[in-house]
Design an enzyme around this catalytic site. Sequence first.
Site, short mmCIF file in Angstrom:
data_model
loop_
_atom_site.label_atom_id
_atom_site.label_comp_id
_atom_site.label_asym_id
_atom_site.label_seq_id
_atom_site.Cartn_x
_atom_site.Cartn_y
_atom_site.Cartn_z
N ARG A 78 33.78 -42.52 8.77
CA ARG A 78 34.68 -41.68 7.97
C ARG A 78 34.05 -41.47 6.60
O ARG A 78 33.79 -42.44 5.87
CB ARG A 78 36.04 -42.36 7.82
CG ARG A 78 36.94 -41.64 6.86
CD ARG A 78 38.32 -42.27 6.72
NE ARG A 78 39.11 -41.54 5.77
CZ ARG A 78 39.56 -42.03 4.60
NH1 ARG A 78 39.35 -43.28 4.27
NH2 ARG A 78 40.24 -41.27 3.79
N HIS A 122 38.99 -36.17 -1.06
CA HIS A 122 39.12 -37.56 -1.50
C HIS A 122 39.02 -37.54 -3.03
O HIS A 122 38.10 -38.08 -3.62
CB HIS A 122 38.05 -38.43 -0.84
CG HIS A 122 38.36 -39.90 -0.82
ND1 HIS A 122 38.37 -40.67 0.33
CD2 HIS A 122 38.65 -40.77 -1.82
CE1 HIS A 122 38.65 -41.94 0.04
NE2 HIS A 122 38.82 -42.02 -1.27
N GLU A 167 45.02 -40.37 0.72
CA GLU A 167 45.97 -41.04 -0.18
C GLU A 167 46.56 -40.11 -1.24
O GLU A 167 46.34 -40.32 -2.45
CB GLU A 167 45.30 -42.22 -0.87
CG GLU A 167 44.82 -43.31 0.05
CD GLU A 167 44.33 -44.55 -0.70
OE1 GLU A 167 44.15 -44.51 -1.93
OE2 GLU A 167 44.11 -45.59 -0.03
N ASN A 289 45.88 -46.31 5.11
CA ASN A 289 45.05 -47.24 4.35
C ASN A 289 45.93 -48.39 3.92
O ASN A 289 46.97 -48.17 3.28
CB ASN A 289 44.45 -46.58 3.11
CG ASN A 289 43.42 -45.52 3.46
OD1 ASN A 289 43.05 -45.35 4.63
ND2 ASN A 289 42.95 -44.81 2.44
N TYR A 291 45.94 -52.18 1.97
CA TYR A 291 45.25 -53.23 1.20
C TYR A 291 46.14 -54.45 0.96
O TYR A 291 45.70 -55.57 1.11
CB TYR A 291 44.72 -52.66 -0.13
CG TYR A 291 43.51 -51.77 0.12
CD1 TYR A 291 42.25 -52.32 0.28
CD2 TYR A 291 43.66 -50.39 0.25
CE1 TYR A 291 41.14 -51.52 0.56
CE2 TYR A 291 42.55 -49.58 0.53
CZ TYR A 291 41.30 -50.16 0.68
OH TYR A 291 40.20 -49.37 0.97
N GLU A 351 41.35 -47.20 6.23
CA GLU A 351 40.71 -48.08 5.23
C GLU A 351 41.39 -49.43 5.25
O GLU A 351 42.63 -49.51 5.28
CB GLU A 351 40.84 -47.54 3.80
CG GLU A 351 39.94 -46.38 3.47
CD GLU A 351 40.12 -45.90 2.03
OE1 GLU A 351 40.47 -46.71 1.14
OE2 GLU A 351 39.92 -44.70 1.82
C1 FCB Z 1 41.45 -46.70 -1.86
C2 FCB Z 1 40.57 -45.47 -1.96
C3 FCB Z 1 39.11 -45.75 -1.73
C4 FCB Z 1 38.66 -47.06 -2.36
C5 FCB Z 1 39.62 -48.18 -2.01
C6 FCB Z 1 39.23 -49.52 -2.57
O1 FCB Z 1 42.65 -46.47 -2.53
O2 FCB Z 1 40.98 -44.51 -1.02
O3 FCB Z 1 38.39 -44.64 -2.22
O4 FCB Z 1 38.43 -46.93 -3.69
O5 FCB Z 1 40.91 -47.86 -2.43
#
Ligand code: FCB
Length: 439
Positions: A78, A122, A167, A289, A291, A351
């Site tokens: 990607r 992006h 995002e 995505n 985290y 992600e």
């Molecule tokens: C996300 C972004 C990506 C990267 C990660 C750590 O929010 O999409 O570009 O910076 O965080």
Amino acid sequence: MDALAGFPDRFEVGVSTAAYQIEGAVTEDGRGPSVWDTFAHTPGRVKNGDTGDVACDHYHRWPEDVALMADLGVDAYRFSISWPRVQPTGSGALNTPGLDFYDRLVDALLQRGIAPLPTLFHWDLPQALEDEGGWLSRATAERFAEYAGHVADRLGDRVRRWITLNEPVVHMAEGHAWGGGAPGHSLMFGALPVAHHQLLGHGLAARVLRERGATQVMITNNCTPVLPASDDEADVMAAAMYDSFHNRLFNDPILLGAYPEMLASFLGDLVQEGDLEIIHAPLDALGINYYNPTRIAAAAPDADLPFDPQPIEGVPITAFGWPVVPGGLRDLLVGLKDTYGEALPPIYITENGCSTADGTDDAFRIDYLRGHLDALKSAIDAGVDVRGYFIWSLMDNFEWSEGYSQRFGLVRVDFETQERTPKDSFRWLRTALAARKPA
Ligand code: FCB
């Protein structure tokens, strides 16, 4: 070495990057400036004054980067297409050398058996469009759809799957509400038009991509499970508000064709007749995505925003200070299924990853990835249709306002020499990928 055992057949494993974070070559071969060039060159905006001028020099070193991915053994890659490289002012004339670059990249990936998964936006909006209002202006949604069509005209004979936007919540919030990212506006709730215009851009582009033969159109949303800081009614309300702002503002219109009630009144007459039908067009898959979860308390009465993020304690934290909560991925996915039911399309995790201290001994990353893959497996076992998992990131790169201080790569990059060195996590993943395949 069984981190990838037990996933469904044809479950896709890949790595992710984004144009401004890796390409460099910002003034080469006719590329126009983007909002991130402007922002990074504004003193005080990015840590240590870092910019993406050179980044990983991927624009020149892409053959080496493709070879690294082939060695790793991933199914897919990607990456994002830089709008100002392809169309320097965001409308009108195209820049052929820019399109040539992505054309060659796609061919090289296909030759190595790596499926390309391009993201069309992006965050690197052409500066010329920003000067006309950027995503605060409805016209940008139309320009985006035109640009998507141009890219598909060039690559669509080989690329049939696309991610429209990355995002949109982070681009709205960081870029336009609190100003920590480009273009750097601090409009608080005044940033909401950026949500609607990006979503409209997604819907218009999806239509254009399908007309050009796309078989899989997705959008990537950053989603976070929201935890109230206490049972107190004010905290519970604040958490619900944050959930609307971060998650539902982007998932509801796409999947249900309506904005969340808590925010609909703020959007007012921005939403024109027919817009929601365009945004709610069928989606083949949803990119997520993930985290970390977010813990929210009620804000002080005189605060600018009605929610106040709190630290999550008692869990490991990444070099960035982000809490590591793998179970949050399972909760998020099961929660999406509960909320959207039949309206939820198949999901790709587009992600997931962590920053670690500089070096190639990154046992922390291996634990992180193993934990999240386990959580993903348990969401699949609970009935969520997840088709793929993409690690952020292939290599250390320009981490937005943190510059080069945060390292998310499976591959270490020496930003002085541009030398790439696979980390322990790279070798771990390579072994896991190889073990997955029949002998
Ligand atoms: C996300 C972004 C990506 C990267 C990660 C750590 O929010 O999409 O570009 O910076 O965080």
